[in-house]
Scaffold this motif. Structure first.
Motif, PDB file in Angstrom:
ATOM      1  N   TYR A   1      37.701  59.100   2.181  1.00 38.92           N
ATOM      2  CA  TYR A   1      38.016  58.179   1.080  1.00 38.92           C
ATOM      3  C   TYR A   1      36.966  58.285  -0.031  1.00 38.92           C
TER       4      TYR A   1
ATOM      5  N   GLU B   1      41.359  49.775   4.400  1.00 36.96           N
ATOM      6  CA  GLU B   1      42.798  49.969   4.615  1.00 36.96           C
ATOM      7  C   GLU B   1      43.118  51.454   4.825  1.00 36.96           C
TER       8      GLU B   1
ATOM      9  N   THR C   1      37.816  59.607  -3.801  1.00 36.42           N
ATOM     10  CA  THR C   1      37.785  58.619  -4.877  1.00 36.42           C
ATOM     11  C   THR C   1      36.542  58.738  -5.752  1.00 36.42           C
TER      12      THR C   1
ATOM     13  N   ARG D   1      45.181  51.256  -1.781  1.00 35.42           N
ATOM     14  CA  ARG D   1      44.427  50.983  -0.551  1.00 35.42           C
ATOM     15  C   ARG D   1      42.933  51.009  -0.826  1.00 35.42           C
ATOM     16  N   ASN D   2      42.226  50.037  -0.263  1.00 36.25           N
ATOM     17  CA  ASN D   2      40.769  50.102  -0.310  1.00 36.25           C
ATOM     18  C   ASN D   2      40.263  50.954   0.863  1.00 36.25           C
ATOM     19  N   ARG D   3      38.964  51.070   0.969  1.00 33.76           N
ATOM     20  CA  ARG D   3      38.381  51.969   1.975  1.00 33.76           C
ATOM     21  C   ARG D   3      38.762  51.550   3.395  1.00 33.76           C
TER      22      ARG D   3
END
Length: 230
Positions: free
Chosen positions: A152, A199, A156, A195-197
């Motif tokens: 992730y 999730e 990102t 989605r965050n990290r």
């Protein structure tokens, strides 16, 4: 710059040929053992000298053609820094650049799929992402010291900060896609968008994918640059 995308249908693996058409020198990224003759013939047809075979990571789904191509052409085998491949001629770390005439290939360390994985940005426009960022997806993180949180962060914080028009060329595709852009993936990548990290880590932990069919053969062979006899 001369740029070609080559497919191994059995494993849905893309190999990339990058060359300076003036100096007639070339790099092959992620060559596949079963396609060595095809790749060598293409080099011959285009009048190119192979200088480097460049790996994005130690693969689990196919055996690299680097060892065989090194025998045939005298090229150098190059792996990401810290990759477990003592057979390689050299390693390339985050930020390092390979130059062939007017072609510049910059390594971007993107751990996640494995703990030692590079993407390669060619002339600032063509991003070869290996098994990191895929088209509308990403590589798995459940073996070979994979880490979903690192994946992730790599995508990102490193890849998604490149210009939106940067072309994305993945190491695999299973849906028939050949190329995307950073802008497209920031908008439409279903693994990452919205989605965050945490999730993302939960999603990746519950994919329940079968292991690649060749993993027991491929990983040790690729740690020997494709030597299957040892």
């Amino acid at each position: 710059m001369l740029f070609r995308q080559l497919l191994d249908r059995e494993t849905s693996t893309y190999t990339y040929l990058v060359a300076d058409p003036v100096k007639k020198e070339a790099i092959l990224v992620d060559p596949v053992l079963e396609q060595v003759e095809r790749d060598f013939q293409l080099l011959e047809e285009l009048g190119l000298k192979l200088k480097f075979c460049l790996e994005t990571h130690i693969h689990a789904d196919h055996i690299t053609g680097t060892g065989k191509l090194r025998e045939m052409t005298g090229c150098l085998g190059v792996v990401p820094g810290n990759a477990h491949a003592a057979c390689a001629d050299r390693s390339i770390k985050d930020g390092e650049i390979l130059e062939l005439g007017n072609v510049r290939v910059r390594a971007i360390a993107i751990p996640g799929h494995t703990d030692s994985h590079n993407a390669y940005l060619v002339n600032g426009t063509h991003l070869l992402t290996g098994d990191g960022l895929l088209i509308r997806g990403c590589g798995r993180t459940d073996f070979q010291s994979g880490n979903a949180g690192a994946m992730y962060d790599s995508i990102t914080q490193k890849l998604f900060t490149l210009p939106d028009e940067t072309l994305v060329y993945p190491g695999h595709d299973y849906q028939g896609f050949t190329v995307s852009t950073i802008g497209e993936e920031k908008q439409w990548n279903t693994r990452l968008v919205g989605r965050n990290r945490d999730e993302f880590r939960e999603l990746m932990a519950n994919l329940n994918l079968p292991h690649p069919q060749k993993i027991m053969e491929a990983v040790p062979a690729n740690q020997r640059c494709g030597d299957v006899a040892a």
